[in-house]
Design a protein around this motif. Structure first.
Motif, PDB file in Angstrom:
ATOM      1  N   ILE A   1      37.202  40.597  54.952  1.00 61.73           N
ATOM      2  CA  ILE A   1      38.020  39.448  54.553  1.00 61.73           C
ATOM      3  C   ILE A   1      37.779  38.259  55.475  1.00 61.73           C
ATOM      4  O   ILE A   1      37.636  37.125  55.028  1.00 61.73           O
ATOM      5  N   ILE A   2      37.672  38.565  56.758  1.00 57.87           N
ATOM      6  CA  ILE A   2      37.407  37.476  57.713  1.00 57.87           C
ATOM      7  C   ILE A   2      36.103  36.764  57.347  1.00 57.87           C
ATOM      8  O   ILE A   2      36.033  35.534  57.258  1.00 57.87           O
ATOM      9  N   ALA A   3      35.079  37.592  57.097  1.00 59.65           N
ATOM     10  CA  ALA A   3      33.782  37.011  56.738  1.00 59.65           C
ATOM     11  C   ALA A   3      33.915  36.144  55.488  1.00 59.65           C
ATOM     12  O   ALA A   3      33.366  35.035  55.410  1.00 59.65           O
ATOM     13  N   LEU A   4      34.681  36.646  54.527  1.00 63.37           N
ATOM     14  CA  LEU A   4      34.849  35.924  53.268  1.00 63.37           C
ATOM     15  C   LEU A   4      35.497  34.563  53.500  1.00 63.37           C
ATOM     16  O   LEU A   4      35.139  33.559  52.890  1.00 63.37           O
ATOM     17  N   TYR A   5      36.440  34.555  54.407  1.00 66.31           N
ATOM     18  CA  TYR A   5      37.135  33.290  54.693  1.00 66.31           C
ATOM     19  C   TYR A   5      36.258  32.300  55.459  1.00 66.31           C
ATOM     20  O   TYR A   5      36.269  31.114  55.210  1.00 66.31           O
TER      21      TYR A   5
ATOM     22  N   PHE B   1      42.648  35.600  44.887  1.00 70.72           N
ATOM     23  CA  PHE B   1      42.728  34.161  45.116  1.00 70.72           C
ATOM     24  C   PHE B   1      41.371  33.586  45.552  1.00 70.72           C
ATOM     25  O   PHE B   1      40.866  32.602  45.006  1.00 70.72           O
ATOM     26  N   VAL B   2      40.767  34.281  46.537  1.00 66.73           N
ATOM     27  CA  VAL B   2      39.474  33.805  47.041  1.00 66.73           C
ATOM     28  C   VAL B   2      38.430  33.827  45.936  1.00 66.73           C
ATOM     29  O   VAL B   2      37.648  32.892  45.768  1.00 66.73           O
ATOM     30  N   THR B   3      38.439  34.901  45.159  1.00 68.00           N
ATOM     31  CA  THR B   3      37.464  34.999  44.068  1.00 68.00           C
ATOM     32  C   THR B   3      37.631  33.841  43.097  1.00 68.00           C
ATOM     33  O   THR B   3      36.653  33.229  42.665  1.00 68.00           O
ATOM     34  N   MET B   4      38.881  33.541  42.800  1.00 70.78           N
ATOM     35  CA  MET B   4      39.123  32.430  41.873  1.00 70.78           C
ATOM     36  C   MET B   4      38.570  31.123  42.410  1.00 70.78           C
ATOM     37  O   MET B   4      37.939  30.359  41.700  1.00 70.78           O
TER      38      MET B   4
END
Lengths: 293, 440
Positions: free
Chosen positions: A10-14, B10-13
């Motif tokens: 998740i951190i990486a994704l952010y 949310f991130v995917t969206m």
């Protein structure tokens, strides 16, 4: 929430989108600039790799060293003017009447765009109709200089609007730093009979030191890469007497079609800025920052 | 509340939205390009020019007019405009050419400016257009400035010469005559300067403005041939006459011929000194004609009192009074890698032929194509200058346009130094030879 934040994926994704963006528009161009600096390139045709030739030419280029000297003068001047800003901020933070109004007045130049400021000051400095020369003539100076056309005066004439332009920015930073100092310290000092000057020197200054260090770096690095006002007001002239490193880079790349050389100047500028930042950090490093509370 | 599942959703969206945005743009661009080769479909020709509405209202109107007509006659063609200011235009052109994404049709300058683009194989030769409908339509000497190695890479739109405009009212007030010789010219300068009027408005921050004065002095003293060969590198700026021209510039400066602080004034600022009646003379290209004839924003009284004269002859000099400094202004190029080259060329041909007459009446600029002015109602100043141009014995292309970029930059810097008296005329000439022999 805590569970989410400790998940590495998740951190990486952010972090990823912002990181990619910064890589694409900041770091990759820096690397590319460094690469272009090793080439002979007119910006249009093919690149010819010439190794460090551009840098060798740079070291021998008198015009470049002149412009570097001008940038350095600006840096010293900006750093010295920080003292004035700090003094103003101290007065403003001392709960004087109308401090709010003054703060806004000082901040307004910062809200104007550089080009608007340049246009304004071009009129102020106009050799015949400008306010400066009109004033000088009215007090009996018969032949005041044409400020932006005199090689010996032009740099000084440019420093004034630059000082004026950034005053609000630094005053605001100092003001915020000074306001953060607990009033109890000041009151205690007053009870002990300290004068206003002593309070400023012994209490406020040390406590604002961390912020002052940051502003010194900002002022020096900002001056070294300074471009806009000078570009609009004098274009580095007359005869390069107000040329700074950034304007020289622009002239070489976009006017003389020497993108390789321009890139070399740009890269050199980056290196200088990094080195100077590092030196300032070293010089101003204190082992234990002062804490009064 | 804000658990893992929701976060990921949310991130995917967000990502989907971002990529969808990008995707759409990509599709759109692909569409217009893909369809260009198809017969009945819409073809988009991208056209980048430098006549924004605010700065060049006259030209902007004409461009829009021509595009409108062209699109009406060619319903399958869409001309997409991108308008930039002069300096920005030059910068953007360089940036676009570095990534090989030039517009299909664009504006370019002649000679030295054109060279790197031609060498980089970015502009398409347009000789086929010169031999087509536009054959013999151009004023002689204009298309040549756009030719490199016997191929022409752009079609000129304007043609300019630089006279000295003067304020008749000021001349009358000081009882002065239009000077025929340089000696008389110096007398005029002296009389004006003693009378408290700045003789000449010059904005030498822009540098090419000062170059005009040097060019004329060089032409009148050393002759056109000497000047041209020095610029091309076959001669030398150390020529006695050319050095003398440089020292003559400095003696003009010494006699207070130019407005105060000229090296720090831009051309626009200097022009306003002339327009406000604070300076008596102003040398500028014929592109400024509209300001002295039809521009409603400038007081009629001033416009009526503007005249022009030719740069006077110098006693013992080699140049004659009918030789001019000038040259073609901008021209239109077609990008070599344009996907709609045929359409782009057709548009250029149409544009150039329409531009001629409309630019005369609508914008008051002198076109590069031949125009019969006898049937048009035009300001006298315009007609007079137009006739002078037809009588011209020679026209020397502006030095900074003629030279290659690097040498031009040196020339312009040296001009400012010469006017600012920080170098000697000999040093001035030396620096020129050095820069030109470097060859870039």
């Amino acid at each position: 929430m805590d569970k989410v934040m400790s998940n590495k994926k998740i951190i990486a994704l952010y972090v990823m989108p912002a990181l990619l963006l910064i890589l694409a528009i900041v770091y990759i161009p820096i690397v590319l600039t460094g690469y272009y600096g090793l080439n002979k390139w007119n910006g249009i045709g093919a690149l010819t790799f010439i190794g460090l030739d551009n840098y060798q030419a740079l070291i021998k280029d008198q015009t470049f060293w002149n412009s570097a000297w001008h940038s350095l003068q600006l840096a010293v001047f900006s750093t010295l003017s920080l003292v004035i800003y700090l003094a103003i901020a101290m007065v403003l933070a001392a709960r004087i009447k109308g401090a709010n109004l003054f703060r806004k007045i000082y901040l307004i130049p910062m809200l104007l765009s550089s080009v608007a400021i340049a246009q304004l000051w071009l009129r102020i400095y106009h050799p015949t109709n400008g306010i400066v020369n009109s004033l000088l003539e009215s007090i009996g100076i018969a032949n005041p200089p044409a400020w932006l056309a005199e090689p010996s005066l032009v740099l000084f004439a440019l420093f004034i609007p630059i000082l004026w332009q950034y005053a609000g920015f630094y005053i605001l930073i100092y003001y915020a730093a000074l306001k953060n100092i607990p009033t109890s310290l000041e009151e205690a000092a007053k009870i002990d009979g300290a004068s206003a000057l002593q309070i400023a020197w012994k209490i406020k200054l040390p406590l604002a030191m961390e912020v002052i260090k940051v502003t010194i770096v900002l002022a020096v690095v900002g001056s070294l890469k300074y471009f806009d006002l000078i570009f609009v007001m004098t274009d580095g002239g007359p005869n390069g007497s107000s040329e700074v490193m950034a304007s020289y880079m622009y002239h070489q790349a976009f006017r003389a079609y020497d993108f390789g050389y321009g890139s070399a100047i740009g890269f050199f500028l980056l290196v200088i800025c990094l080195v100077i930042t590092w030196v300032i950090r070293k010089l101003t490093a204190t082992k234990d920052s002062i804490q009064y509370s | 509340m804000f658990n893992k599942k929701w976060t990921i959703l949310f991130v995917t969206m967000c990502l989907v939205l971002v990529t969808a945005g990008c995707g759409q743009k990509g599709n759109g661009a692909g569409e217009s390009k893909g369809n260009s080769s198809g017969g009945g479909d819409k073809v988009t020709v991208n056209f980048m020019h430098l006549w924004p509405e605010g700065v060049s209202a006259g030209q902007n109107k004409i461009v829009n007019q021509i595009i409108k007509e062209y699109q009406a006659e060619h319903p399958n063609v869409v001309i997409k405009q991108e308008v930039l200011d002069n300096e920005q235009y030059k910068n953007k052109l360089k940036v676009l050419s570095a990534s090989n994404e030039l517009p299909d049709v664009g504006v370019t300058w002649a000679a030295g400016f054109l060279q790197p683009y031609v060498e980089g194989n970015l502009f398409a030769p347009v000789d086929d257009l010169l031999n087509g409908e536009l054959k013999d339509k151009f004023v002689s000497g204009t298309t040549e400035a756009y030719a490199i190695n016997d191929k022409t890479y752009a079609l000129p739109l304007e043609f300019n010469i630089a006279p000295i405009y003067y304020n008749k009212a000021i001349f009358e007030k000081y009882n002065l005559q239009v000077p025929q010789t340089y000696e008389e010219f110096k007398q005029v300068v002296k009389a004006l300067s003693e009378g408290g009027v700045a003789p000449i408005a010059l904005g030498n921050k822009d540098r090419w403005t000062g170059s005009l004065w040097y060019m004329y002095l060089a032409d009148r003293i050393a002759g056109q041939q000497t000047l041209t060969s020095a610029i091309s590198g076959s001669g030398s700026f150390m020529d006695e006459g050319l050095v003398k021209a440089a020292s003559e510039v400095q003696s003009l400066v010494d006699s207070n011929a130019f407005v105060k602080g000229f090296n720090g004034l831009s051309n626009e600022e200097a022009k306003s000194e002339f327009v406000n009646g604070k300076a008596a003379m102003y040398m500028m290209g014929s592109w400024d004609l509209p300001n002295f004839t039809t521009n409603e924003e400038i007081p009629l009284e001033f416009r009526n009192s503007v005249g022009f004269f030719k740069f006077p002859t110098v006693e013992g000099g080699k140049g004659d009074i009918n030789s001019w400094v000038g040259g073609p202004g901008v021209g239109l190029f077609v990008a070599e890698n344009s996907e709609v080259k045929a359409e782009a060329k057709a548009f250029v041909e149409y544009f150039v032929s329409k531009w001629g007459e409309q630019s005369v009446t609508g914008a008051g600029v002198i076109p590069a194509t031949k125009v019969d002015t006898s049937t048009l109602e035009l300001p006298q100043l315009y007609i007079d200058l137009f006739n002078e141009m037809n009588k011209a014995s020679s026209i020397t292309l502006f030095a900074d346009v003629q030279m290659r970029a690097n040498a031009a930059e040196t020339h312009l810097n040296m001009i400012q130094a010469l006017f600012g008296k920080v170098i000697t005329p000999e040093k001035y000439s030396e620096e020129h030879d050095a820069a030109i022999s470097k060859g870039n």
